[in-house]
Motif scaffolding. Sequence first.
Motif, mmCIF file in Angstrom:
data_model
loop_
_atom_site.group_PDB
_atom_site.id
_atom_site.type_symbol
_atom_site.label_atom_id
_atom_site.label_comp_id
_atom_site.label_asym_id
_atom_site.label_seq_id
_atom_site.Cartn_x
_atom_site.Cartn_y
_atom_site.Cartn_z
ATOM 1 N N PHE A 113 1.045 -1.387 0.086
ATOM 2 C CA PHE A 113 -0.023 -0.282 0.032
ATOM 3 C C PHE A 113 0.788 1.092 0.030
ATOM 4 C CE2 PHE A 113 -2.394 -3.348 2.031
ATOM 5 C CZ PHE A 113 -3.469 -3.482 1.145
ATOM 6 N N ALA A 142 -0.068 4.197 -1.938
ATOM 7 C CA ALA A 142 -0.966 5.299 -2.214
ATOM 8 C C ALA A 142 -0.980 6.219 -1.134
ATOM 9 C CB ALA A 142 -2.263 4.927 -2.713
ATOM 10 N N VAL A 159 -3.621 7.829 -0.316
ATOM 11 C CA VAL A 159 -5.089 7.912 -0.180
ATOM 12 C C VAL A 159 -5.749 9.161 0.463
ATOM 13 C CG1 VAL A 159 -7.171 6.563 0.247
ATOM 14 C CG2 VAL A 159 -5.240 5.369 -0.270
ATOM 15 N N ASP A 164 -7.947 10.973 2.868
ATOM 16 C CA ASP A 164 -8.515 10.542 4.211
ATOM 17 C C ASP A 164 -9.900 10.836 4.018
ATOM 18 O OD1 ASP A 164 -6.571 9.201 5.354
ATOM 19 O OD2 ASP A 164 -5.764 11.061 6.449
ATOM 20 N N PRO A 166 -13.034 5.020 2.631
ATOM 21 C CA PRO A 166 -12.472 3.948 3.303
ATOM 22 C C PRO A 166 -10.905 3.858 3.357
ATOM 23 C CG PRO A 166 -13.140 3.867 0.695
ATOM 24 C CD PRO A 166 -13.423 5.121 1.472
ATOM 25 N N ILE A 177 -8.115 1.484 2.731
ATOM 26 C CA ILE A 177 -7.862 0.237 2.018
ATOM 27 C C ILE A 177 -6.981 -0.798 2.590
ATOM 28 C CG2 ILE A 177 -6.714 -0.404 -0.504
ATOM 29 C CD1 ILE A 177 -7.665 2.458 -1.370
ATOM 30 N N ALA A 178 -6.015 -0.322 3.265
ATOM 31 C CA ALA A 178 -4.907 -1.185 3.950
ATOM 32 C C ALA A 178 -5.797 -1.648 5.228
ATOM 33 C CB ALA A 178 -3.938 -0.407 4.204
ATOM 34 N N PHE A 198 3.180 1.945 4.122
ATOM 35 C CA PHE A 198 4.077 2.962 4.175
ATOM 36 C C PHE A 198 3.284 3.958 5.173
ATOM 37 C CE2 PHE A 198 7.189 3.434 0.894
ATOM 38 C CZ PHE A 198 6.903 2.272 0.090
ATOM 39 N N LYS A 249 0.180 2.076 13.310
ATOM 40 C CA LYS A 249 -0.563 1.760 11.892
ATOM 41 C C LYS A 249 -0.079 0.334 11.607
ATOM 42 C CE LYS A 249 -0.292 6.221 10.294
ATOM 43 N NZ LYS A 249 0.266 7.476 9.447
ATOM 44 N N LYS A 303 -3.422 -1.967 11.050
ATOM 45 C CA LYS A 303 -3.543 -2.466 9.737
ATOM 46 C C LYS A 303 -3.143 -3.923 9.413
ATOM 47 C CE LYS A 303 -3.962 2.441 8.544
ATOM 48 N NZ LYS A 303 -4.011 3.276 7.351
HETATM 49 N N1 CTP Z 1 -4.087 3.857 3.408
HETATM 50 C C1 CTP Z 1 -4.813 3.375 2.583
HETATM 51 N N2 CTP Z 1 -6.042 3.720 2.683
HETATM 52 C C2 CTP Z 1 -6.300 5.071 3.437
HETATM 53 C C3 CTP Z 1 -5.505 5.520 4.183
HETATM 54 C C4 CTP Z 1 -4.310 5.043 4.284
HETATM 55 O O1 CTP Z 1 -4.714 2.058 2.181
HETATM 56 N N3 CTP Z 1 -7.646 5.555 3.431
HETATM 57 C C5 CTP Z 1 -2.585 3.017 3.705
HETATM 58 C C6 CTP Z 1 -1.582 4.231 2.851
HETATM 59 O O2 CTP Z 1 -1.319 3.485 1.457
HETATM 60 C C7 CTP Z 1 -0.326 3.577 3.700
HETATM 61 C C8 CTP Z 1 -0.954 3.483 5.161
HETATM 62 O O3 CTP Z 1 -2.330 3.081 5.039
HETATM 63 O O4 CTP Z 1 0.241 2.530 3.301
HETATM 64 C C9 CTP Z 1 -0.614 4.583 5.830
HETATM 65 O O5 CTP Z 1 -1.140 5.720 5.741
HETATM 66 P P1 CTP Z 1 -1.277 7.115 6.484
HETATM 67 O O6 CTP Z 1 -1.943 7.919 5.591
HETATM 68 O O7 CTP Z 1 0.202 7.378 6.767
HETATM 69 O O8 CTP Z 1 -2.165 6.815 7.660
HETATM 70 P P2 CTP Z 1 -3.277 7.042 8.153
HETATM 71 O O9 CTP Z 1 -4.107 5.858 8.678
HETATM 72 O O10 CTP Z 1 -4.368 7.591 6.961
HETATM 73 O O11 CTP Z 1 -3.136 7.851 8.980
HETATM 74 P P3 CTP Z 1 -3.118 9.525 9.257
HETATM 75 O O12 CTP Z 1 -3.157 10.184 7.732
HETATM 76 O O13 CTP Z 1 -3.805 9.958 10.271
HETATM 77 O O14 CTP Z 1 -1.458 9.719 9.652
#
Ligand code: CTP
Length: 229
Positions: A102, A104, A106, A108, A134, A136-137, A153, A167, A171
Amino acid sequence: EIVKDFFKDSNLFCQKNILITAGPTYEAIDPVRFIGNRSSGKMGIRLAEEAAKLGAHVDLILGPSNESILSHSLLNVIRVESAQQMLDEVTKLQSKIDCFIFAAAVADYKVESPSQEKIKKTEINLELHLTKNPDIALTIGKSKRSDQISIGFALETENLFENAKSKLDKKNMDFIVMNTPKVKNSAFGFDTNQISIYHKDGRILEFELKTKKEVAKDILHEIYQLQCR
Ligand code: CTP
């Protein structure tokens, strides 16, 4: 040296199905505007190219990115825009995948009800109501089989290790790649990256600043240690 020898074998990931999410997601406000972020997609694209070169079948689920991608018979690129579309494509392939990466960035949040028509300027301020996208991870982490591995990541600006560890646990990942935009020339938009890898067993590996192609090889080497030996 060991890592060097490892990359001489172009069949290392033979028979493996690797899915990689990469790039930003765009969340529509109206037909011409969106909420997005500065992710270039480079890290995920380099991972996809290097994995295909090592013999893996790779599905790259890519958000809007202008980065050029090496064409390779084992590399299948699926273009998406929003987080929901990205999740839909990942879910379709989920059962055949051996390893999820993962990468991307994404978004939030998405706009709750995007306008069908272009929003016109008025005298008053505009308010957008955002709802959560959503994760995804997290979705895959909760539903994956025990033989499927998951790599994520974490881009952090503070409390790197603490945030990455939470995380990783939440996840259900096998390891998480940490990077911070605070290191010069690293992470978002750059061709180079300085990473650390945090394994679920607590091991932490630190790497030097390298090109994203070299970083991709380091990450794939760790995946190989986990899955293919
Ligand atoms: N990720 C995902 N889907 C989302 C948000 C994050 O698949 N909606 C995945 C990212 O691709 C990454 C990991 O989760 O591998 C962590 O993403 P990050 O944005 O750092 O974490 P968040 O859970 O969104 O936490 P925050 O933004 O509050 O730091």
